[in-house]
Design an enzyme around this catalytic site. Structure first.
Site, short mmCIF file in Angstrom:
data_model
loop_
_atom_site.label_atom_id
_atom_site.label_comp_id
_atom_site.label_asym_id
_atom_site.label_seq_id
_atom_site.Cartn_x
_atom_site.Cartn_y
_atom_site.Cartn_z
N GLY A 146 57.69 39.98 41.21
CA GLY A 146 58.88 40.82 41.09
C GLY A 146 58.58 42.27 40.76
N GLU A 181 49.19 40.99 41.08
CA GLU A 181 48.03 40.96 41.98
C GLU A 181 48.46 41.39 43.37
OE1 GLU A 181 46.00 37.19 41.62
OE2 GLU A 181 46.18 37.23 39.45
N MET A 249 39.51 40.03 35.90
CA MET A 249 39.42 38.68 36.46
C MET A 249 38.05 38.51 37.12
SD MET A 249 43.22 38.17 38.03
CE MET A 249 44.07 39.73 38.07
N TYR A 251 36.32 36.50 38.71
CA TYR A 251 36.18 35.33 39.60
C TYR A 251 36.81 35.65 40.95
CZ TYR A 251 40.42 34.88 36.74
OH TYR A 251 41.58 35.14 36.03
N TRP A 395 40.79 31.55 32.91
CA TRP A 395 41.76 30.98 33.86
C TRP A 395 41.21 29.64 34.28
CZ3 TRP A 395 46.61 32.38 35.25
CH2 TRP A 395 47.21 31.54 36.21
#
Ligand code: NAG
Ligand code: NAG
Ligand code: NAG
Ligand code: NAG
Ligand code: NAG
Ligand code: NAG
Length: 428
Positions: A146, A181, A249, A251, A395
């Site tokens: 959003g 993202e 992040m 990964y 995560w």
């Protein structure tokens, strides 16, 4: 009479709200650091700052303290209905495993926070209730969708910040996490202005959640790894001033793509000798140094590590090294949990360890799996300690072997992290 009273009171609240929003808009032109001069980081130009601390220093530090004071931010994904596996529920989570639990995910709709499902309110309450067992635990809510429609309207952003504060305090959260993202990504498909609009959103949230809130709430952001995303999507030094933590992040560096049909590591800690140019930047070490160089203070930088992996289908079963040709995604649709990788090895796949990238991979016939296990997690956490950054993010809790089905240890990977970062605390 009564309705008139309600009406005039409602009007008063609306007017007060509008005044508040206007003040926030004016304040926000000043920038996050005006209010918090301690957040200045004009020393980030000295390159010696990027050098990792020698191990000895970290050991001395441990001896003097009962804990390393490192943060462990764990994402918890709200289980979806209809998934076949046993879902991880809040009551299965040990409340001392993490310093922060970040519930994923909620969305932005019409300038407010909205749960993905009505049933999510119950999950919010269950996770927030874990603070009764562990009063030091922080519980945050992560927003993942959003953003694009919100950020193009500055007034809407200010209203959103106000509404977000209300939503978070109503449900007992300690803070908000943004997991967009990614802003202005992919280039050419998204508005390039999203990069600066994102900073403005963080400015407004810093005002509403921290400066104008008693007590202040936490504000964190998850950023994509790789230089192209960092450069394209974030005014990273500005953004860092507005938040408590920036999690990178660490990964998804490699996964099967038709235009990149080669095996690779999901989460390499460092570069290896067979990587050249661009490929030698695709690792946690490189990205960490890059973010610090670009102005993220070490004491706000959190390294994200995975409890999941990726899978490949090899072209030939006798070519199974890192970088071997692949023809498709492998078992389990290209992605797997630590539990699934652990079972894959237990059931006969051969585990190899890449000494340079510091991660394992497992092979059976033409199936190739990149993942993290207790050994690579030790290397990553040790690296975090040596680097002197603020801690680790994971995560996520769900994809760890939370029930201890593979090696008999519940939350096997999170337990390694906790033991390394909260060791002294446990002993005392
Ligand atoms: C958002 O606004 C649209 C249009 O006014 C409306 O249809 C929708 O139901 C609203 N959503 C929420 C969650 O309020
Ligand atoms: C999922 O299940 C919960 C509990 O039964 C229910 O409250 C919720 O509405 C369901 N969600 C969906 C999308 O069916
Ligand atoms: C990693 O990259 C650095 C800088 O390019 C290089 O000096 C180093 O040798 C590389 N490491 C390995 C294991 O090749
Ligand atoms: C990897 O490191 C271990 C321990 O340092 C060593 O025993 C092993 O020979 C190394 N393997 C390779 C392929 O370099
Ligand atoms: C890692 O896990 C394996 C499998 O349970 C175990 O045999 C090994 O001792 C563990 N190593 C460390 C360093 O914890
Ligand atoms: C560290 O632990 C020791 C022994 O349990 C305790 O006496 C001391 O107060 C603790 N120090 C801090 C800073 O918590």
């Amino acid at each position: 009479m009564a309705s008139q009273f309600v009406r005039s009171n409602t009007r008063k609240i609306i007017i007060l709200g509008l005044i508040w929003i206007l003040v926030m808009i004016v304040l926000s032109y000043c920038g996050c650091d005006v209010y918090n001069s301690s957040l200045k980081h004009d020393d980030h130009e000295s390159s010696s700052d990027h050098v990792l601390l020698p191990l000895k220093e970290y050991k001395n530090y441990l001896e003097n303290e009962n804990s390393t004071d490192k943060k462990i931010l764990c994402y918890y994904s709200i289980p979806q209905n209809g998934s076949s596996e046993t879902p991880l529920t809040a009551k299965d989570i040990d409340s001392t495993l993490c310093t922060h639990i970040i519930i994923s995910k909620a969305k932005i709709e019409n300038t407010t926070i909205v749960p993905v499902d009505e049933g999510d309110f119950k999950v919010y309450a269950e996770v927030v209730a874990m603070k009764k067992q562990n009063p030091d635990l922080y519980v945050l809510l992560s927003l993942a969708t959003g953003f694009s429609s919100l950020v193009q309207d500055r007034i809407a952003v200010a209203v959103f910040a106000y509404n977000a504060h209300k939503f978070l305090t109503t449900h007992g959260f300690d803070g908000l996490d943004l997991d967009w993202e990614f802003p202005a990504w992919p280039p050419g498909k998204k508005n390039p202005k999203e990069k600066t609009w994102f900073t403005y959103l963080l400015l407004q949230l810093n005002n509403a959640l921290k400066l104008a809130s008693h007590p202040p709430l936490l504000l964190t952001v998850a950023v994509g790894a790789s230089q192209s995303i960092i450069d394209n999507s974030y005014e990273i030094d500005q953004l860092a001033k507005c938040v408590d933590f920036v999690s990178v992040m660490g990964y998804n560096y490699h996964m099967y793509k038709p235009y990149l049909p080669f095996t690779g590591h999901n989460s390499p800690l460092s570069n290896s000798s067979n990587e050249k140019g661009f490929f030698s930047t695709m690792n946690i070490h490189w990205d960490t140094i890059y973010l610090i160089m670009k102005g993220v203070p070490k004491e706000k930088l959190i390294i994200g590590i995975p409890t999941f992996g990726h899978t490949w289908r090899l072209l030939e079963n006798d070519q199974y090294s890192v970088g071997a040709p692949a023809v498709a995604e492998g078992i389990l649709g290209g992605k797997l949990t630590y539990l699934e990788a652990c079972i894959f090895v237990k059931e006969g796949a051969t585990r190899y360890f890449d000494n340079e990238s510091k991660v394992p991979y497992a092979v059976r016939d033409r199936d190739w799996v990149s993942y993290d296990d207790n050994i690579s997690i030790i290397d990553k956490v040790q690296w975090v300690l040596d680097a002197g950054v603020a801690g680790v993010m994971t995560w996520n809790l769900n994809s760890d072997d939370w029930a201890g089905l593979c090696n008999g240890q519940k939350f096997e990977l999170h337990a390694v992290i906790k033991n390394m970062l909260m060791q002294k605390l446990l002993e005392s």
